[in-house]
Design a protein around this motif. Structure first.
Motif, PDB file in Angstrom:
ATOM      1  N   VAL A 101       3.053  16.350  -2.570  1.00 25.89           N
ATOM      2  CA  VAL A 101       2.301  15.040  -2.559  1.00 25.89           C
ATOM      3  C   VAL A 101       1.576  15.419  -2.973  1.00 25.89           C
ATOM      4  N   THR A 102       1.502  16.052  -4.805  1.00 27.57           N
ATOM      5  CA  THR A 102       0.088  15.490  -5.874  1.00 27.57           C
ATOM      6  C   THR A 102      -1.005  14.251  -5.661  1.00 27.57           C
ATOM      7  N   GLU A 103      -2.277  15.279  -5.908  1.00 28.43           N
ATOM      8  CA  GLU A 103      -3.387  13.605  -5.845  1.00 28.43           C
ATOM      9  C   GLU A 103      -2.894  12.613  -6.852  1.00 28.43           C
ATOM     10  N   ALA A 104      -2.522  13.051  -7.772  1.00 27.70           N
ATOM     11  CA  ALA A 104      -2.148  11.944  -8.471  1.00 27.70           C
ATOM     12  C   ALA A 104      -0.760  10.933  -8.226  1.00 27.70           C
ATOM     13  N   ASP A 105       0.005  11.454  -7.484  1.00 27.17           N
ATOM     14  CA  ASP A 105       1.605  10.747  -6.824  1.00 27.17           C
ATOM     15  C   ASP A 105       0.232  10.037  -5.806  1.00 27.17           C
ATOM     16  N   TRP A 106      -0.576  10.477  -4.506  1.00 24.77           N
ATOM     17  CA  TRP A 106      -0.781   9.602  -3.919  1.00 24.77           C
ATOM     18  C   TRP A 106      -2.098   8.433  -4.891  1.00 24.77           C
ATOM     19  N   ASP A 107      -2.448   8.774  -5.654  1.00 22.69           N
ATOM     20  CA  ASP A 107      -3.831   8.009  -6.588  1.00 22.69           C
ATOM     21  C   ASP A 107      -2.481   7.083  -7.231  1.00 22.69           C
ATOM     22  N   ARG A 108      -1.483   6.837  -7.422  1.00 21.38           N
ATOM     23  CA  ARG A 108      -0.627   6.323  -8.483  1.00 21.38           C
ATOM     24  C   ARG A 108       0.128   5.697  -7.539  1.00 21.38           C
ATOM     25  N   LEU A 109       0.223   5.781  -6.290  1.00 26.27           N
ATOM     26  CA  LEU A 109       1.412   4.519  -4.988  1.00 26.27           C
ATOM     27  C   LEU A 109       0.244   3.832  -5.363  1.00 26.27           C
ATOM     28  N   MET A 110      -0.939   4.696  -4.434  1.00 21.83           N
ATOM     29  CA  MET A 110      -1.629   3.445  -3.725  1.00 21.83           C
ATOM     30  C   MET A 110      -2.186   2.727  -4.432  1.00 21.83           C
ATOM     31  N   ASP A 111      -2.768   2.620  -5.767  1.00 19.66           N
ATOM     32  CA  ASP A 111      -3.146   1.673  -6.676  1.00 19.66           C
ATOM     33  C   ASP A 111      -1.709   0.340  -6.732  1.00 19.66           C
ATOM     34  N   VAL A 112      -0.940   0.922  -7.053  1.00 13.87           N
ATOM     35  CA  VAL A 112       0.472   0.198  -6.864  1.00 13.87           C
ATOM     36  C   VAL A 112       0.223  -0.905  -5.432  1.00 13.87           C
ATOM     37  N   ASN A 113       0.627  -0.054  -4.076  1.00 15.72           N
ATOM     38  CA  ASN A 113       0.691  -0.627  -3.547  1.00 15.72           C
ATOM     39  C   ASN A 113       0.022  -1.060  -2.557  1.00 15.72           C
ATOM     40  N   VAL A 114      -1.494  -0.502  -2.415  1.00 17.81           N
ATOM     41  CA  VAL A 114      -1.963  -1.309  -1.905  1.00 17.81           C
ATOM     42  C   VAL A 114      -3.518  -2.336  -2.686  1.00 17.81           C
ATOM     43  N   LYS A 115      -3.779  -1.605  -3.064  1.00 17.04           N
ATOM     44  CA  LYS A 115      -4.892  -2.071  -4.242  1.00 17.04           C
ATOM     45  C   LYS A 115      -4.412  -3.023  -5.168  1.00 17.04           C
ATOM     46  N   GLY A 116      -3.341  -2.798  -5.615  1.00 18.30           N
ATOM     47  CA  GLY A 116      -2.960  -4.187  -6.292  1.00 18.30           C
ATOM     48  C   GLY A 116      -2.183  -4.957  -5.953  1.00 18.30           C
ATOM     49  N   ALA A 117      -2.212  -4.828  -4.281  1.00 19.54           N
ATOM     50  CA  ALA A 117      -1.487  -6.093  -3.793  1.00 19.54           C
ATOM     51  C   ALA A 117      -3.121  -6.816  -3.585  1.00 19.54           C
ATOM     52  N   PHE A 118      -4.209  -5.948  -2.939  1.00 22.76           N
ATOM     53  CA  PHE A 118      -5.454  -6.648  -3.357  1.00 22.76           C
ATOM     54  C   PHE A 118      -5.828  -6.818  -3.929  1.00 22.76           C
ATOM     55  N   VAL A 119      -6.195  -7.124  -5.465  1.00 22.15           N
ATOM     56  CA  VAL A 119      -6.468  -7.166  -6.504  1.00 22.15           C
ATOM     57  C   VAL A 119      -5.902  -8.480  -6.795  1.00 22.15           C
TER      58      VAL A 119
END
Length: 251
Positions: A101-119
């Motif tokens: 798992v790369t940092e880019a993988d982590w950031d993109r998935l968290m941006d959509v799955n968690v932060k996107g839901a929050f926003v």
């Protein structure tokens, strides 16, 4: 329009569980914002709802981009009315060993799955507070409760969704807003079929479901039914809950 009709935004509404939920909510009398990064797919689902006598619009947005989420909510509000139901269903999947798992993988998935839901919740929240009524349903995952090999990134994101759900429920209940989570098991969706076709599970998928008390894949419509309950008036005293729709799978 039914007197209990509300405006709902369903993310990932172009296919799978999101599509089933959009269609179910439309049948229940709600107006629907079908939100998806796949604009053509969202348009097709909205057209199906309209053809069936409902009211819906397509909303194209990348849930990793705040400005696109806020624009989608503003359009739904302008075209359909205040948004008082949100179903956060859209998610990226990840099947990768921890070491890969790369940092880019982590950031993109968290941006959509968690932060996107929050926003999305943040963007719709003023409508719910003003109405004194709101329903937020966050789709999590059974894997976040049990763990799963090669899915640490995905399950971490869904664990975040579960914790976020509980904290929001505590904070928002006084405004008449309930926040609950549906935790799907092995559901027959395009995402699951990609994993099956790619042979991404540690054991054959048939072996996995054979161990379930109800030994079959779940249907997207069964997730939609759980979401419909949480979004209903009947669930007005239910908040902060995690409902597993998983064929009775044990931990």
């Amino acid at each position: 329009m039914r007197p209990d009709s509300r405006t709902a935004i369903i993310t990932g509404g172009a296919s799978g569980m999101g599509k089933a939920t959009a269609l179910r909510f439309a049948r229940d009398g709600h107006t629907i914002g079908v939100l998806d990064i796949d604009g053509a797919g969202a348009e097709a689902v909205a057209a199906d709802i309209v053809a069936g006598g409902g009211k819906a619009i397509a909303l194209k947005a990348d849930l990793g981009v705040r400005a696109q989420i806020e624009a989608a909510v503003a359009k739904a509000r302008a075209d359909l009315g205040p948004v008082t139901i949100v179903v956060n269903n859209a998610a990226l999947e990840s099947f990768a060993p921890v070491a890969e798992v790369t940092e880019a993988d982590w950031d993109r998935l968290m941006d959509v799955n968690v932060k996107g839901a929050f926003v999305l919740i943040q963007a719709a929240l003023p409508d719910m507070v003003a109405a004194g009524w709101g329903r937020i349903v966050n789709i999590s995952s059974f894997g976040a409760q049990t763990g799963a090999p090669n899915m640490a990134l995905y399950t971490a994101s869904k664990g975040g969704v579960i914790s976020m759900t509980r904290s929001m429920a505590v904070e928002l209940g006084r405004h008449g807003i309930t926040v609950n989570s549906v935790s799907p098991g092995f559901i027959d969706t395009p995402m699951a079929r990609r994993a099956i076709d790619g042979d991404l599970f540690p054991v054959p998928w048939e072996q996995i479901i054979a161990s379930y008390p109800i030994p079959r894949l779940g249907r997207p419509e069964e997730i939609a039914a759980a979401c419909a309950y949480f979004a209903s008036e009947d669930a007005g005293y239910v908040t902060g809950q995690l409902l597993g729709v998983n064929g009775g799978t044990a931990f």
